[in-house]
Design a protein around this motif. Sequence first.
Motif, mmCIF file in Angstrom:
data_model
loop_
_atom_site.group_PDB
_atom_site.id
_atom_site.type_symbol
_atom_site.label_atom_id
_atom_site.label_comp_id
_atom_site.label_asym_id
_atom_site.label_seq_id
_atom_site.Cartn_x
_atom_site.Cartn_y
_atom_site.Cartn_z
ATOM 1 N N LYS A 116 0.740 -1.328 -0.209
ATOM 2 C CA LYS A 116 0.312 0.171 -0.095
ATOM 3 C C LYS A 116 1.053 0.646 -0.284
ATOM 4 O O LYS A 116 0.457 2.009 -1.045
ATOM 5 N N THR B 62 2.451 1.645 -3.503
ATOM 6 C CA THR B 62 1.768 1.819 -4.344
ATOM 7 C C THR B 62 1.227 3.870 -4.110
ATOM 8 O O THR B 62 1.454 4.242 -4.998
ATOM 9 N N VAL C 194 -5.247 1.766 0.950
ATOM 10 C CA VAL C 194 -4.493 2.391 0.372
ATOM 11 C C VAL C 194 -4.536 4.070 0.771
ATOM 12 O O VAL C 194 -3.578 4.907 0.471
ATOM 13 N N PHE D 119 -5.692 3.445 -11.266
ATOM 14 C CA PHE D 119 -5.014 2.015 -10.182
ATOM 15 C C PHE D 119 -5.805 0.981 -10.115
ATOM 16 O O PHE D 119 -4.706 0.276 -10.202
ATOM 17 N N SER E 150 1.217 0.073 -13.577
ATOM 18 C CA SER E 150 0.783 -0.843 -12.104
ATOM 19 C C SER E 150 2.247 -1.077 -11.738
ATOM 20 O O SER E 150 3.458 -0.246 -12.202
ATOM 21 N N MET E 151 1.277 -0.775 -10.399
ATOM 22 C CA MET E 151 3.391 -0.887 -9.181
ATOM 23 C C MET E 151 4.446 -1.301 -9.700
ATOM 24 O O MET E 151 5.862 -1.162 -9.737
#
Length: 324
Positions: free
Chosen positions: A123, A126, A152, A237, A264-265
């Motif tokens: 999180k 992100t 998040v 996201f 995307s992370m």
Amino acid sequence: MIKAIHIHKTGGPDVMKLEEIELPAPGKGEVRIRHKAIGVNFIDTYHRTGLYPLPLPIGLGLEAAGIVEEVGDGVTNLKKGDRVAYGAGPLGAYAEAINAPANRIAKVPDGVSDEQAASLMLKGMTVRYLFKETYSLKKGDTVLFHAAAGGVGLIACQWAKDMGVTLIGTAGSDEKCALAKSHGAAHVINYSKEDVVARVKEITDGQGVPVVYDGVGKDTFEISLDCLSRRGLLATFGNASGPVTGVNLGILTQKGSVYVTRPSMMDYLVTDEELAATTADVFDAVARGAIKIDVNQRYALKDAVQAHKDLEGRKTTGASVLLP
């Protein structure tokens, strides 16, 4: 032998099964981590449903914290007994233990609990990539962040305040709005009874915001576009309400020549250097007191099914963990 949650087919929460599996000794470059706490994230539900297809059968979960129990050949950065955490895989965190590449693991600093670390990695990373790379926020910016009372979202509220950013958060109840507000959101909008677009325009004197961070997906896509200023950016996201499909690109012109990205992370953490810089930034924010982690739901590993039901039912706030 360890206990782990596996799926043999995709579907609802009930496809997750607690199984006993054999975990071999860690291979070259790997460590065995005995989990103390496991993070539960929306991306886990995407893997479970098949929205993000995976070869089956497979374990679920990308984030956990624990103790290094055994070290494989060639590992020099970690030793037995180290407290560690990871948030970018490997898959299979819903388990009592896992073998993981040592170069993708972060040491947990003193003062950060196992539960906090297991809720912080994915999180926190992100929020970090969204705020500092997808759209590089600067002091004085105003942004819109959907689902601001989620795991998040609460980190985003705090980090935005620390950066001098005015965050407008949305949530589905007065209680969740109050929670986001208490964590640093400058303004909150209860989408169940307020017009999000009208309120954003009111707050921004009709200008809209330069960036919207949207982890909800289908249900908020056009609302997000309508909240953007001219040539603003929508960073979609996540897909909590389902994926965005069937978009006519002409709508971007109609909304003010706006931009849309679907980040995307994992694309921000490809190299070991990127991962190290990101985790260092996240832990620094915690050490400075800029971010505090709220672990509001705890489940036994065997109760992962209920954890997913609560998450998808929007019954959770802050972070949720599984305890092996």
